[in-house]
Motif scaffolding. Structure first.
Motif, mmCIF file in Angstrom:
data_model
loop_
_atom_site.group_PDB
_atom_site.id
_atom_site.type_symbol
_atom_site.label_atom_id
_atom_site.label_comp_id
_atom_site.label_asym_id
_atom_site.label_seq_id
_atom_site.Cartn_x
_atom_site.Cartn_y
_atom_site.Cartn_z
ATOM 1 N N HIS A 8 28.673 -112.927 -6.051
ATOM 2 C CA HIS A 8 29.005 -113.485 -7.008
ATOM 3 C C HIS A 8 28.133 -114.175 -8.224
ATOM 4 C CE1 HIS A 8 32.592 -113.239 -3.893
ATOM 5 N NE2 HIS A 8 32.948 -112.694 -4.929
ATOM 6 N N GLN A 72 28.411 -102.971 -3.709
ATOM 7 C CA GLN A 72 29.293 -104.150 -3.263
ATOM 8 C C GLN A 72 30.793 -103.878 -3.088
ATOM 9 O OE1 GLN A 72 27.518 -106.997 -2.724
ATOM 10 N NE2 GLN A 72 25.718 -106.094 -3.592
ATOM 11 N N GLN A 73 31.162 -102.787 -3.586
ATOM 12 C CA GLN A 73 32.536 -102.229 -3.243
ATOM 13 C C GLN A 73 33.454 -103.534 -3.560
ATOM 14 O OE1 GLN A 73 30.840 -101.443 -0.022
ATOM 15 N NE2 GLN A 73 29.934 -99.669 -1.121
ATOM 16 N N VAL A 75 36.662 -105.789 -4.705
ATOM 17 C CA VAL A 75 38.043 -105.509 -4.620
ATOM 18 C C VAL A 75 38.774 -106.924 -5.456
ATOM 19 C CG1 VAL A 75 38.167 -104.548 -2.227
ATOM 20 C CG2 VAL A 75 38.310 -106.897 -2.744
ATOM 21 N N ALA A 76 40.048 -106.490 -5.639
ATOM 22 C CA ALA A 76 40.638 -107.742 -6.431
ATOM 23 C C ALA A 76 40.224 -108.170 -7.517
ATOM 24 C CB ALA A 76 41.221 -108.807 -5.082
ATOM 25 N N SER A 77 40.063 -109.443 -7.635
ATOM 26 C CA SER A 77 39.745 -110.000 -9.008
ATOM 27 C C SER A 77 38.136 -109.496 -9.415
ATOM 28 C CB SER A 77 39.744 -111.592 -9.207
ATOM 29 O OG SER A 77 38.869 -112.010 -7.933
ATOM 30 N N ASP A 78 37.248 -109.381 -8.230
ATOM 31 C CA ASP A 78 36.060 -108.691 -8.666
ATOM 32 C C ASP A 78 36.034 -107.465 -9.201
ATOM 33 O OD1 ASP A 78 34.941 -111.200 -7.587
ATOM 34 O OD2 ASP A 78 34.721 -110.549 -5.635
ATOM 35 N N LEU A 79 37.019 -106.681 -8.778
ATOM 36 C CA LEU A 79 37.023 -105.068 -9.248
ATOM 37 C C LEU A 79 37.475 -105.150 -10.665
ATOM 38 C CD1 LEU A 79 36.914 -102.299 -8.680
ATOM 39 C CD2 LEU A 79 39.258 -102.598 -7.602
ATOM 40 N N ARG A 80 38.668 -106.169 -10.791
ATOM 41 C CA ARG A 80 39.112 -106.345 -12.284
ATOM 42 C C ARG A 80 38.229 -106.530 -13.160
ATOM 43 N NH1 ARG A 80 43.589 -108.765 -9.444
ATOM 44 N NH2 ARG A 80 43.530 -110.423 -10.820
ATOM 45 N N GLN B 211 36.724 -102.473 3.743
ATOM 46 C CA GLN B 211 36.732 -101.041 2.938
ATOM 47 C C GLN B 211 37.357 -100.164 4.020
ATOM 48 O OE1 GLN B 211 34.256 -103.181 2.238
ATOM 49 N NE2 GLN B 211 34.904 -103.150 0.122
ATOM 50 N N PHE B 238 44.308 -104.565 -2.514
ATOM 51 C CA PHE B 238 42.950 -104.546 -2.783
ATOM 52 C C PHE B 238 42.441 -104.563 -4.099
ATOM 53 C CE2 PHE B 238 42.514 -103.525 1.690
ATOM 54 C CZ PHE B 238 41.487 -104.104 2.140
ATOM 55 N N THR B 239 43.721 -104.667 -5.055
ATOM 56 C CA THR B 239 43.620 -104.723 -6.612
ATOM 57 C C THR B 239 44.132 -105.979 -7.044
ATOM 58 O OG1 THR B 239 45.585 -103.472 -6.845
ATOM 59 C CG2 THR B 239 43.356 -102.122 -7.013
ATOM 60 N N ARG B 240 45.354 -106.366 -6.681
ATOM 61 C CA ARG B 240 45.767 -107.736 -7.362
ATOM 62 C C ARG B 240 46.661 -108.168 -6.006
ATOM 63 N NH1 ARG B 240 50.640 -104.755 -9.468
ATOM 64 N NH2 ARG B 240 49.941 -102.599 -9.574
ATOM 65 N N PRO B 241 46.283 -108.872 -5.131
ATOM 66 C CA PRO B 241 46.913 -109.622 -3.928
ATOM 67 C C PRO B 241 47.766 -110.797 -4.409
ATOM 68 C CG PRO B 241 44.541 -110.293 -3.874
ATOM 69 C CD PRO B 241 44.871 -109.003 -4.826
ATOM 70 N N GLU B 247 43.217 -113.352 -1.775
ATOM 71 C CA GLU B 247 42.329 -113.058 -2.864
ATOM 72 C C GLU B 247 40.816 -113.527 -2.283
ATOM 73 O OE1 GLU B 247 42.541 -111.622 -6.100
ATOM 74 O OE2 GLU B 247 40.243 -112.120 -6.460
ATOM 75 N N ILE B 250 39.211 -111.406 0.725
ATOM 76 C CA ILE B 250 38.848 -110.103 0.423
ATOM 77 C C ILE B 250 37.782 -109.935 -0.497
ATOM 78 C CG2 ILE B 250 40.955 -109.006 1.284
ATOM 79 C CD1 ILE B 250 41.671 -108.327 -1.723
#
Lengths: 228, 255
Positions: A8, A72-73, A75-80, B211, B238-241, B247, B250
């Protein structure tokens, strides 16, 4: 517990890099518009030279983001965030290119008989700068309302662009000898209009980043386009 | 194609206690058949306890108590009339560490069917082969069926355990961290296998590897402190919980 993971911290650094790049782009637009109004060739050359730094920052940010995606794969807000970061940095780079284009107009116009830039072009410069600032504020603050405001304001810029086109065509029709200058001013107006489009793109990324919803291309499907 | 998904498990207001400690509170969940459902959450969140409740494995632990319903189709697994052995035949389980019996490969798979009915040799051979094939292990062991299962690699042993579970022709396969003891290549094979298995079975998998949940599952359920916080399509989780706690977990921002 209030520890921040290494990952982060790296995400935060990407954000800081993006803001630094955005600062350069904002300044570049500012300088380019000023150079056009002031017919200042030195200032225009500064804008053109400065674009190299913006391009290099794009590479640097993209490399960092790819490394984080690979290792780091997220996800969620980090991925966005990381996906938005790649796109925002590409939009910023194109804004920088539009500044260079504007500076090119300055270089041409400065060697020609002086012409008062149309009032609307000055207004466009102001608005493009403002939209650039606002979309970046929206990004920094994760502020969807601000982002949506930027998207709305793009219509004003498009209107001004259209009016300038008509105004210039009328001017060129009246006086043939001004044709080259008219064309240059039409181009300048078009460059500013593109800056607004890129600001809009960034604002759309902010909405995606915060809400996880893709809002671009949400127009009504027509017969010619059709659904997917 | 476009088959309407059928519910196979319905959990209603499920509470579970170890003595005075309440390990699960008010769980409601629906599991669709022929799907992979992943259960994720930090250690001690109740996900493995929940998994074991789905085939009454917790019955074996003294001092435990269940409230609420676990419906398999329309039968309540905790109805006193229901035989837990029957439940475990319909709901198979694969554990964290491969645990083959110290018997031949063949006899590991034949063990359950033999126990549950007298089968002639030909029928048994067929079940063994089909089960080992379904577990994507046949080509590796077809010539050594009568050698000890303990001579297989960890990944092969785990696939053998899956074959052993399949041999009972269950409707549901529960998997409790099935790859945590395996190397990445063996893990990838099991993950591929899970995606194949859902054509014929409903799979519910507990995993600590997020993963892995993202890769193999259709639905993901996030547990925290004995509650089901959020369940939804894996892509969405995994994209928008929807829930902040999901959030936080994960993305690794959890304390």
């Amino acid at each position: 517990m209030n520890t921040i993971s290494h990952f982060h911290r790296q995400i935060r650094e990407v954000k800081e890099d993006l803001l630094m790049m955005a600062g350069l782009v904002e300044e570049s637009i500012h300088e380019a518009v000023d150079s056009l109004i002031a017919r200042d060739k030195a200032q225009a050359r500064g804008v053109i030279e400065g674009d190299r730094r913006i391009d290099l920052m794009q590479n640097q940010i993209e490399e960092r983001v790819f490394a984080l995606l690979a290792t780091q794969q997220p996800v969620a807000s980090d991925l966005r965030f990381l996906s938005a970061a790649i796109k925002i940095c590409s939009h910023l780079e194109r804004m920088g290119d539009q500044s260079v284009n504007l500076a090119d107009r300055t270089l041409v116009l400065a060697d020609m008989e002086p012409v008062d830039p149309p009032r609307r072009l000055v207004a466009m410069g102001e608005l493009a700068r403002e939209m650039t600032c606002l979309c970046l504020d929206a990004f920094v603050q994760n502020n969807v309302d601000l982002a949506k405001n930027v998207i709305k304001r793009d219509d004003e810029l498009d209107d001004l662009n259209l009016h300038i086109l008509e105004e210039m065509v009328e001017w060129m029709t009246r006086e043939q000898r001004v044709t080259r200058r008219g064309v240059e001013l039409i181009l300048a107006s078009r460059h500013l209009e593109r800056v607004g489009d890129e600001a809009t793109n960034i604002a759309e990324e902010v909405v995606f980043l915060v809400e996880g919803e893709i809002i671009r291309h949400k127009g009504v499907a027509t017969d010619s386009v059709g659904p997917l | 194609m476009n088959q309407k998904m059928k519910k196979i498990i319905t959990v209603e207001e499920l509470d579970f206690f170890y003595e005075d400690f309440q390990a699960l509170t008010g769980i409601n969940m629906e599991v669709e058949s022929n799907r992979v459902t992943a259960l994720i959450g930090p250690s001690g969140c109740g996900k493995s306890t929940f998994l074991r409740l789905l085939n009454r494995m917790n019955d074996l632990i003294p001092g435990t108590r269940v409230q609420g319903k676990v419906l398999l189709d329309d039968i309540d697994l905790y109805d006193p009339q229901v035989d837990p052995v029957d439940v475990r035949r319909r709901v198979g389980m694969v554990f964290q560490k491969p645990n083959p019996f110290p018997k031949s490969i063949y006899n590991n798979v034949a063990y359950g069917p033999r126990l549950h009915g007298k089968l002639d040799r030909g029928r048994l051979d067929r079940i063994v082969e089909e089960s080992i094939r379904a577990a994507a292990l046949w080509d590796e062991v077809k010539d050594i069926l009568h050698q000890s299962a303990l001579g297989l690699s960890g990944g092969q042993q785990q696939r053998l355990c899956i074959a052993r579970a399949i041999a009972m022709q269950p409707e549901i396969l529960l998997m409790d961290e099935p790859t945590s003891a395996l190397d990445p290549i063996a893990t990838a094979r099991i993950e591929e296998l899970i995606k194949e298995l859902k054509k014929n079975y409903t799979v519910i998998i507990v995993t600590h590897n997020m993963q892995q949940a993202a890769r193999v599952s259709d639905q993901t359920a996030f547990f925290y402190m004995g509650r089901l916080v959020e369940m939804g399509p894996t892509e969405e989780i995994f994209t928008r919980p929807k829930k902040d706690q999901t959030e936080q977990y994960i993305t690794g921002r959890f304390g």
